[in-house]
Design an enzyme around this catalytic site. Sequence first.
Site, PDB file in Angstrom:
ATOM      1  N   SER A 215       0.850  -1.175   0.000  1.00 46.35           N
ATOM      2  CA  SER A 215       0.000   0.000   0.000  1.00 46.35           C
ATOM      3  C   SER A 215       0.894   1.236   0.000  1.00 46.35           C
ATOM      4  O   SER A 215       2.022   1.198  -0.491  1.00 46.35           O
ATOM      5  CB  SER A 215      -0.908  -0.033   1.231  1.00 46.35           C
ATOM      6  N   ARG A 380      -6.484   4.042  -2.011  1.00 48.28           N
ATOM      7  CA  ARG A 380      -7.730   3.902  -1.251  1.00 48.28           C
ATOM      8  C   ARG A 380      -8.707   2.946  -1.933  1.00 48.28           C
ATOM      9  O   ARG A 380      -9.616   2.439  -1.293  1.00 48.28           O
ATOM     10  CB  ARG A 380      -8.400   5.273  -1.078  1.00 48.28           C
ATOM     11  N   VAL A 502      -8.691   4.231   9.423  1.00 49.27           N
ATOM     12  CA  VAL A 502      -7.441   4.454   8.700  1.00 49.27           C
ATOM     13  C   VAL A 502      -7.699   4.960   7.282  1.00 49.27           C
ATOM     14  O   VAL A 502      -8.810   4.878   6.763  1.00 49.27           O
ATOM     15  CB  VAL A 502      -6.579   3.176   8.654  1.00 49.27           C
ATOM     16  N   GLU A 503      -6.645   5.488   6.651  1.00 48.86           N
ATOM     17  CA  GLU A 503      -6.701   6.096   5.319  1.00 48.86           C
ATOM     18  C   GLU A 503      -7.772   7.187   5.261  1.00 48.86           C
ATOM     19  O   GLU A 503      -8.468   7.351   4.258  1.00 48.86           O
ATOM     20  CB  GLU A 503      -6.953   5.027   4.242  1.00 48.86           C
ATOM     21  N   GLY A 504      -7.898   7.927   6.332  1.00 49.31           N
ATOM     22  CA  GLY A 504      -8.914   8.973   6.428  1.00 49.31           C
ATOM     23  C   GLY A 504     -10.106   8.462   7.206  1.00 49.31           C
ATOM     24  O   GLY A 504     -10.763   7.515   6.785  1.00 49.31           O
TER      25      GLY A 504
END
Length: 827
Positions: A215, A380, A502-504
Amino acid sequence: MDTLTQLLQPIYECSSYVLLAGILAILITGFFGLPFVAWVLSLTIVLLGFHASPLCILIFWGLSLLFIIPPVRRTLVSNLVMKVMKGILPKISDTELEAIEAGSVWIEGQLFAGYPKFKKIFKENPYPKLTAEEQAFLDGPVEELCKAVNDWEVWQKREIPKEAWDIIKKEKFFGMIIPKEYGGLGFSALAHGAVISKLTSRCIPLAVTVMVPNSLGPAELLYHYGTDEQKKTLLPKLATGEEIPCFGLTEPTAGSDAGSVLSYGELYKDAQGELRIRLNWNKRWITLAAISTLIGLAFRLRDPENLLGKGEDLGITCALIPAKTPGVVVGRRHDPLGVPFYNCPTQGNDVDVSIDTVVGGLSGVGKGWSMLMACLAAGRGISLPSQAVGGAQTLTRIVSAHSAIRMQFGVPIASFEGVEEPLARIFSYNYILEACRNYTCGSIDAGNKPAVVTAMCKYHSTEMGRIAVNDAMDVMGGTGISCGPRNTVAHAYIANPIGITVEGANILTRTLMIFGQGLLRAHPFVFQEVMAATNGDLKAFDRAFWAHVGSVVRNMFRSFLLSITRGYLASRGPGGALGRYYQKLSWASASFGLLTDISMGTQGGSLKFKGKLTGRFADILSWMYLATCILRRYEGEGRREEDLVIVRYSLDYAFAQIQKGFSGLFFNLSVPGFSWVFRLFGLWSEINPIGTPPSDRRGHELVRAFVKPSEFRDRHTQGAYITDDTQEPMGRLDYTLTKITEAREIERKIKKAIRAKTLPKGPLASLVDEAVSKGVISSDEKEILLLAESLRWDAIQVDDFDDDEYKAHTIKSKVTGLEPNLTKHHP
């Protein structure tokens, strides 16, 4: 003038027909968004229908020339509009601008525009498929890795076994995104996601361990932005696991607002005159940090002596720091809800490194934010959506079997309508999530970086995962809450909130990123208008603004006409059994585009702070995209008729969510003096909804299709790790489901005999011998029935521990309890 009047006299004499023709021309012009000249002609016909004098028509034509001739329009109209718009249009910060420009616009642009052309969309985006090499990797090394891991043991011992680590390194699991020229596997995003999905279905900590190096992190940053030397040196080691990476972005004050990092580095020259950086950082929630050998780091770089001649603040920069560098602190761990994967803090105290550690070397200084945004724009759409797919397929496999096996009140619980509802939702989510993953990964593999689409994927995949696992726990009941080797859903339930954060974080992803960023990036004209007005580019502003006006007018006509005809005026797309859904999607898109422009015009720059409204806009946009994914999957998989049961259910669900979003907007849009108008639209929308929830009948048909062994059930869970080992929980359930299905007709014979009073009423097990003696069933059928009931009993058991085992968290377990006399039939 008299001559012109005489020429027009025949037209005046049939004015009613002319007026009707003019109105029809206006409707056609507005619906299809024809050029301005078509508007002039249509309005001229209307004027003639109203007996307008030649002088009036000539004046109208003269005014029209102001808008037809670009230099005149720009000077007399657009210049004034641009000055007014400067005070209305939203301001864009430098970091926002970099984030917006990092990604690309894909299908979301057509959904925003209000006029999606599905035939063209699908033709330009072929449905993706795995290569033979990628499929062989899934069937070989991925299967091998899954077999090497026992999920319960990983959770008890809180580590992945050495055997699994050896396979990860040997088979280059950390190098899926690294090109073959640098020693990696060079897999597509589709294959990368398929691997993560299967590993998730087996063991979440295993999936996370493999997922993170593939990632956002050193490998991806190096491949896209590293120097040739950095690539040649590090990428082969990352592929084989010789170097274990992590990436430090998040810190106490910079979570979703990643641009607010406080970690910093100072540029200086050492005694030999070489450029170096002295770093200080404090990062947390960094996966794999405790065992990492190479730390990717995002920090703000300062140049207090202006050595580069670019001022003191050089901006966010990314560097790769060896974990053994003096001053680096690793080794401690966070405990993310007890899920045993490495998630850790890391600090750096006056860490001294060469400028060569910056990704891209000297040319990469200050470009870290754009690097990160570009990578996240694609990433994402892969990692977390793939995990959600693996989870949904596993849950589908488990609850479909369990609900057919578990009996209450003498019938399988799958027969209860109250249980059918969550079951149907799980099965539908399974289909939607895979459709979304495939279509999005196909776009990424085609070279797109659709930041808005991937934000939607991340948000909705994790949210649907949350709902699905909660539904599964409801269906499983006490079986779901009793932890042990037999429990197949508890760990997914425990781990679920991690993906939400996670990731926003999801709340901000929904209310800020999807629509806020989408409004600027995916809207066909807003970003052009903002940039043109900011830069004082009148020509560009004129071009974008009037195209925007045309779009608003077109959407107004399309929304109105599609609403009163319930979408039947729209194209049926590729046609077929689902043509009606394409029409409804066009209707939704036109109404969404119109409401977007109305909201932006009435709320101005403050719209991005109205999270409740932007969240509803985000929901509509997201579910339009998800509906498109469903339709594309159905087309891409060859329009399988047997799949219509799940496709129609999923589409009905999607349009019900779209309707919910529209209702929320209509009843909550606040425009001084005009709010009542939107309330009326809201009432009309309730009477004339674009979608309603799936019917009970459709839910029943969908559940019936899954709660029995079939090619349909296997195909819709084929991405999960499936074993025929009856000592494994899923293998036990599948085997039991097969035998129970075989025994069902035998049970019917006995029940029929009871109704005919050939056999007395009583428990099934007590009637078996009498049924054989009276010829109701054969002795072979008796054995099938006894085996099925024995397996059913075994399958519903849960684990228990003695007190010492429980306190020690050992992996031993026992299944105790009063068992029937049929245990000899256990396999």
